[in-house]
Scaffold this active site. Structure first.
Site, mmCIF file in Angstrom:
data_model
loop_
_atom_site.group_PDB
_atom_site.id
_atom_site.type_symbol
_atom_site.label_atom_id
_atom_site.label_comp_id
_atom_site.label_asym_id
_atom_site.label_seq_id
_atom_site.Cartn_x
_atom_site.Cartn_y
_atom_site.Cartn_z
ATOM 1 N N GLU A 1 -12.885 -3.183 11.359
ATOM 2 C CA GLU A 1 -12.717 -2.255 10.244
ATOM 3 C C GLU A 1 -13.764 -2.442 9.153
ATOM 4 O O GLU A 1 -14.437 -1.498 8.750
ATOM 5 C CB GLU A 1 -11.315 -2.401 9.664
ATOM 6 C CG GLU A 1 -11.047 -1.531 8.459
ATOM 7 C CD GLU A 1 -9.672 -1.741 7.867
ATOM 8 O OE1 GLU A 1 -9.393 -1.151 6.825
ATOM 9 O OE2 GLU A 1 -8.880 -2.517 8.445
ATOM 10 N N GLU B 1 0.823 -1.212 0.000
ATOM 11 C CA GLU B 1 0.000 0.000 0.000
ATOM 12 C C GLU B 1 0.859 1.265 0.000
ATOM 13 O O GLU B 1 0.547 2.259 0.646
ATOM 14 C CB GLU B 1 -0.956 -0.001 1.201
ATOM 15 C CG GLU B 1 -1.907 -1.176 1.200
ATOM 16 C CD GLU B 1 -2.820 -1.211 2.405
ATOM 17 O OE1 GLU B 1 -4.001 -1.559 2.243
ATOM 18 O OE2 GLU B 1 -2.336 -0.901 3.513
ATOM 19 N N ASP C 1 -8.419 -9.069 3.245
ATOM 20 C CA ASP C 1 -8.238 -8.039 4.270
ATOM 21 C C ASP C 1 -9.402 -8.012 5.241
ATOM 22 O O ASP C 1 -10.282 -7.154 5.139
ATOM 23 C CB ASP C 1 -8.088 -6.673 3.582
ATOM 24 C CG ASP C 1 -7.617 -5.579 4.533
ATOM 25 O OD1 ASP C 1 -7.284 -5.889 5.683
ATOM 26 O OD2 ASP C 1 -7.580 -4.413 4.109
ATOM 27 N N TRP D 1 -7.874 -1.963 -6.408
ATOM 28 C CA TRP D 1 -7.524 -2.593 -5.139
ATOM 29 C C TRP D 1 -7.697 -4.105 -5.124
ATOM 30 O O TRP D 1 -7.350 -4.771 -4.154
ATOM 31 C CB TRP D 1 -8.308 -1.943 -3.998
ATOM 32 C CG TRP D 1 -7.909 -0.509 -3.845
ATOM 33 C CD1 TRP D 1 -8.627 0.591 -4.212
ATOM 34 C CD2 TRP D 1 -6.663 -0.023 -3.357
ATOM 35 N NE1 TRP D 1 -7.908 1.738 -3.967
ATOM 36 C CE2 TRP D 1 -6.700 1.394 -3.445
ATOM 37 C CE3 TRP D 1 -5.511 -0.628 -2.856
ATOM 38 C CZ2 TRP D 1 -5.632 2.200 -3.044
ATOM 39 C CZ3 TRP D 1 -4.455 0.183 -2.453
ATOM 40 C CH2 TRP D 1 -4.520 1.571 -2.550
#
Length: 837
Positions: A403, A296, A375, A552
């Site tokens: 998250e 990233e 993720d 992504w």
């Protein structure tokens, strides 16, 4: 003494106000009727202020005082009979001449022996002795007065926390307030909360905390900040918690003024040797480094055409003389994939990068692997990297910070999700290879292993922003010690310690929590499609189209005819072939792939039949409606506990459950409308797009309001909301109610944006039935990452219960804009009893 004990028990039945700061270490008084023999004194075999054994003595004193109202003296010498003795095996032998321990203890292990009023708590080391003291107090606090004698050892030596705290005091993905460690570029002066946090973690047998974000600031290792983090280590030490640090790989350039950060450069090596020596000079028990590199946009060894092993071993060699370890994250994917390439797959990155390096990492390096290949999604298969590193230490990375999983605004009890990973058999070399046995080092005979969890505690009294979310932190520590524990058994322990022994509370919290992850999966994204939230903005609300058409690599490849990533070897990205043959064969075929991972491994038509007999699209519709209904039911379930939970925590949880109920409807509608639109296939049950109990705001008579087309379209009912014509306007929306006279729950869907606190009033037939201010973000009630747009992050609902309505009544909503927030409204729903919409 009897009067004091009676006084304690008289008040035990009352529900006292609590803010959650003591979490599961409340030591609340027990109700009357317990006649348990207690020690007459406490002998802590080390009186040094920084000693965990000394802390154990103080904790025993505090706990017994709180639970039973009995004050026991603490000394470091005395007679063993009728005392609680706590110390190491070595200290006990020195004090009493022999050891009663009958089983071998490993590092951090302890032996607990309770025989009436005589209690022996002996650790392999001082940290283990403190763990044993907390174990004994946990038994007492739960009303368990059994005589016991047993030894227990950790499943693995590494039981770490990763904090994502930044030097400015913010927390990446922080939903519970600012950092307890940092503010304004330095360590805070008051570390009271840091010490309290260490106490909580020690009670669940965590042994180290990395205190700063993996996207590290090079200033963290400046001389002044090394002294500052040294003060954090001092606050941790008496609880047996060691401190670790995340590193910025480019620090030799940014801090050291070198022209390179090449891991094989002599000056770079000298730089890290010097920094490491400085850290250990200030923090002799420093745990080690955490490194995120080449991911990233972060710098790393690949910049210099060096291997990831070269990067990890740079730090490993610097820290080895001091006994430290390096946790090197496998989250590496700097080369963003091309969506136009059918065979491109970010999920392949970890194995592609790390498998060729197996055996090249130093023995004090642990490769830290996220539980799934992407993720922290709501469901993923286990990372195949666990099956590809046979000669390398590995650790499992979990996330207590929610998250992608509701950001602690949604109740999601995570251990059942974690167990899908831990209990998965990778069948390496055609032998049993459970992930939980791989990460401990047991399966491949590795010396180091364990786990790390990303945790986002902040200054909020609830630590995580949500009382119920603390069950995930508690469970992580318990599981890191013993990965075979049952998720619901852990939850029961946590509930008794957090809310008391009332069986109704215990059963209700268990029912809600155990249903919460399946519910969230149902209304957020299922069949292995990943969590369908906005991956470009805040990772909170729904926005399925952001997963595709981005760089992504979290693609669903949804089009008008089908959905899912083809990760087969035969026709897709080849990801399934990264698993050992038995597992690869299972995932290669649609027929043998479990339905809950179907879209992870296969691109199929919306009309593909599942093993249940439903089509993929109908399953989507049904699951999203079922999940939202489950979340809606949590409100009534929690309301049933009024008077059994103190008012402060009861109201805090009720607010969040009300929010989740409304936001689950936002999720449900967004996802089913999106896929209904893209597929063109109707819902067999006729629910999608059909809302007979709603009044669309744009269809009302408007004054000072105007329609606003919401983007993405699925985040508003009928794709349109209303906003005030200016940001200083008062808007009015009215409608004549064409509903059968009766009693309804009146739900108003609106958008609560960051940067304003609009106010609203609702009238029926001229009488006010509700009023509120749109400030759930601004005053920190929820704490999730805010949004400045009308979207799935800011969309929410408020419900006014038991509103009497007559056919022909006039409904009027008055909205006053504030700041950048134009009092936005989406719809009003008048819901009869039992209707969820």
């Amino acid at each position: 003494m009897m009067l004091r004990l009676l006084h304690c028990f008289l008040f035990a039945g009352l529900v006292a106000a609590e803010n959650g700061r003591q979490a599961w270490l409340r030591y609340a008084p027990l109700s009357p009727g317990h006649n348990t023999p207690l020690p007459s004194s406490i002998i802590a075999l080390n009186s040094s202020a920084s000693s965990p054994v000394n802390t154990a003595g103080q904790e025993l004193q505090k706990g017994i005082q709180g639970i039973f109202g009995r004050h026991l003296g603490v000394s470091n010498t005395g007679k063993e009979a009728s005392s609680a003795v706590v110390g190491t095996v070595e200290q006990f032998q020195k004090a009493f001449g022999s050891s009663p321990v009958k089983d071998a203890l490993e590092e951090d292990g302890f032996w607990l022996n309770v025989k009436g009023s005589t209690v022996q708590i002996l650790g392999q080391n001082e940290r283990g002795a403190l763990y044993g003291a907390f174990e004994y107090l946990s038994m007492l606090a739960q009303g368990n007065f059994s005589n016991v004698e047993y030894a227990t050892n950790p499943a693995a030596p590494v039981r770490w926390i990763n904090s994502w705290d930044n030097m400015d005091g913010s927390i990446t993905r922080g939903f519970g307030g600012n950092s307890i460690f940092f503010a304004d570029g330095q360590v805070v002066s008051d570390l009271t909360r840091a010490a309290e946090y260490a106490r909580l973690l020690s009670s669940i047998r965590i042994n180290a905390v990395v205190v700063n974000d993996v996207n590290a600031d090079f200033r963290t290792i400046s001389p002044e900040n090394i002294q500052g983090v040294g003060r954090i280590a001092d606050a941790f030490r008496s609880y047996g918690i060691q401190l670790g640090l995340s590193l910025d790989f480019a620090s030799p350039m940014e801090l050291g003024g070198l022209g390179t950060y090449d891991p094989l450069d002599a000056e770079v090596i000298a730089f890290w040797d010097n920094i490491t020596a400085q850290i250990y000079d200030r923090i002799p028990d420093f745990a080690g480094y955490l490194v995120k590199a080449d991911s990233e946009g972060t710098p790393g060894p690949l910049v210099y055409n060096r291997t990831l092993a070269d990067g990890a071993n740079l730090f490993a060699k610097a820290i080895a003389p001091f006994g430290g370890i390096v946790m090197y994250r496998a989250f590496v994917y700097n080369q963003l994939p091309d969506e136009g390439d059918w065979k491109a797959d970010r999920a392949n990155a970890a194995v592609n990068f790390f498998h060729p390096l197996d055996g090249q990492f130093d023995d004090n390096v642990i490769v830290q692997v996220k539980y799934g290949p992407i993720d922290f999604q709501v469901r993923e298969p286990p990372s195949p990297l666990f099956a590809n590193l046979l000669e390398t230490n590995v650790a499992l990375e979990l996330q207590v910070a929610q998250e992608y999983l509701g950001q602690q605004c949604h109740l999601v009890y995570l251990p059942p999700l974690w167990r899908t990973i831990l209990d998965f058999d990778l069948r390496v070399q055609n032998q049993s290879s459970l992930v939980r046995n791989v990460i401990t080092g047991e399966r491949f005979k590795r010396p180091l292993g364990g786990s790390a969890a990303v945790v986002n505690v902040g200054l909020n009294d609830t630590w995580l922003g949500s009382h119920l979310a603390m069950s995930n932190l508690y469970a992580y520590g318990r599981l890191a010690w013993d990965w075979t524990l049952d998720s619901e058994d852990i939850l029961h322990d946590w509930t008794r310690l957090t809310f008391g022994l009332d069986k109704t509370v215990l059963d209700t919290v268990a029912q809600m929590s155990m249903a919460s992850w399946p519910a969230y999966e149902n209304y957020s994204g299922n069949l292995g499609e990943q969590t369908l939230n906005d991956i470009l903005y805040t990772h909170f609300g729904p926005n399925p189209q952001t997963l595709d058409n981005t760089v992504w690599g979290q693609w669903t490849r949804a089009d008008h005819t089908g959905i899912g990533m083809d990760r087969t070897v035969s026709n897709g990205t080849g990801f399934s072939g990264q698993y050992p043959p038995e597992v690869a064969a299972m995932f290669e075929a649609v027929a043998t792939t479990p339905d809950d991972l179907l879209l992870w491994f296969h691109h199929v038509n919306y009309t593909q039949k599942l093993k249940s007999g439903k089509t993929v699209i109908q399953h989507f519709y049904d699951a999203h409606y079922d999940g939202a209904e489950t979340a809606h039911n949590f409100v009534a379930m929690w309301e049933s506990l009024k008077g059994k939970v103190d008012d402060e925590r009861f109201e805090d949880v009720l607010f969040r459950q009300g929010f989740q109920a409304g936001h689950s409807i936002v999720w449900r509608d967004a996802i089913v409308n999106f896929y209904n639109n893209i597929s063109g296939i109707p819902d067999d049950a006729g629910r999608v797009g059909h809302h007979p109990f709603r009044i669309e705001a744009e269809s009302m008579q408007l004054s000072g309001y105007q329609p606003y087309v919401v983007s993405p379209f699925e985040d508003a009912s009928n794709a349109v909301a209303i906003v005030t014509s200016t940001n200083s306007t008062t808007g009015t929306a009215t409608a004549v109610l064409d509903f059968t006279s009766g009693v309804y729950d009146l739900a108003v869907a609106y958008f609560d944006m960051y940067g304003g606190s609009s106010s609203y009033q609702v009238f029926v037939d001229g009488r006010m039935v509700g009023a509120w201010v749109g400030n759930i973000v601004d005053i920190g009630k929820l704490g999730h990452t805010p949004s400045i747009y009308l979207d799935g992050h800011s969309a929410t609902r408020i419900t006014f219960r038991q509103v009497h309505v007559k056919k022909g009544d006039v409904l009027k909503i008055v909205g006053q804009a504030n700041g950048i927030e134009p009092a936005p409204l989406d719809y009003v729903a008048l819901l009869p009893a039992g209707v969820v919409d």
